[in-house]
Motif scaffolding. Sequence first.
Motif: not given
Length: 437
Positions: A35-56
């Motif tokens: 289960h991925v938790i991203m900070t707001a700054s992390a989303k400037e470098f990589i998208t939620e969709l990418t990590l959602q697809s990888l983690s399912r």
Amino acid sequence: MLKGKVIILGITGGIAAYKGAALCSKLTQKGAEVHVIMTASAKEFITELTLQSLSRNPVYSDTFDEREPSVVSHIHLADKADLVLVAPATANIIGKMANGLADDMLSTTLLATTAPVMVAPAMNVHMYTHPAVMQNMETLVSRGVMMIEPGEGLLACGYVGKGRLEEPETIVQTVERFFEQQEQESKGVTNKPEPRWFGGEAVDSGRQSQDSLLNGDERLLSGKKVIVTAGGTIERIDPVRYITNDSSGKMGFAIAKVAQELGADVHLIAANTSAEPPVGISIEKVQSADDMYSAVLRQWEESDLVVMAAAVADYRPREAAQTKIKKKDSTFTLELVKNIDILESLGRSKKHQFLIGFAAETGNLETYAMDKLERKNCDLLAANDVTADGAGFGVDTNAVQIYDRGGMVERIPVQSKEEVARKLLTIAAGRMGGVLH
């Protein structure tokens, strides 16, 4: 070891956030529920969709974005976690953790969880060694947080130094070792103290300086006999002339040094070198390819791991003159014959041995590397482009691509040869079953 484990992966806002995708993928492939938790700054470098697809699984970034009315998300995640892993961890999140701040989804979850916490710092070298950051890390370690020491090399900011996020494969291996130790402790197999730092020398206290990071029981090659070859072989033309190459021996020396640090019994066989040999390791000096082959064979049967980092001459003069050849004609013809291919010979005869080869190329790296690995029956092959900046002969850094029969295992960017050696040997130890039990 990770199958069914619930891992909360916290990704914070540094350039190394892109490695979070590879880390998420590798953990998921190992069977973990991520289960991925991203900070707001992390989303400037990589998208939620990418990590959602990888983690399912859904990706969280907003404390107030409640998905299920029946639970409070950050409490629910905190409660179900078997491990909370923050990678990369910026100086900012480390400071928040040390001081109990909770102003976003990740820091709130970290404050709420009672699960083990593991942190992999990644930042500029000066930030990493700043007294405030060091004190914050020491505070976290004293509270039981586990730290994964960053690597050393060329950083995104242009500096060279410590602060590079450890490679995803190594982080996964560290997580696996943690759960393995946890399982053994639950069975009463060991009563050794749980390691808090991964990457340096073992110490008992969690409150240690940056220069003595706790490695706990991480002696990956303990009890293993390792042969390392280094340098360039010499093929005599006459008593004052010979054929050789540009190898300095630095890569082989780095491998021998790191192998010893990881607990191995190291036998170093060195041909022509210009670098200072590692302290505390006995060296068997050789000259020619034939000499090196004989030296390796004398240790071969008892060896567990053989790393052929030497640059062995492919050819030698058919005859070496016993006296100096005098200059006579305007041209001189030297007939060469093939040397024995040491790596290929070892590959044909290996039984229990784990064999690592090297390939120094000037182009078509993957093609030549895979061909060499197959022909010579290596378990791993480290290939580098010697024309690339920071990756040639005689320099203190290297950049390699590691291959097995399935293709590239890991790409290691420019960093110190000791760091390259550590990553290579960590991969080998995991595949040999050399990770601590």
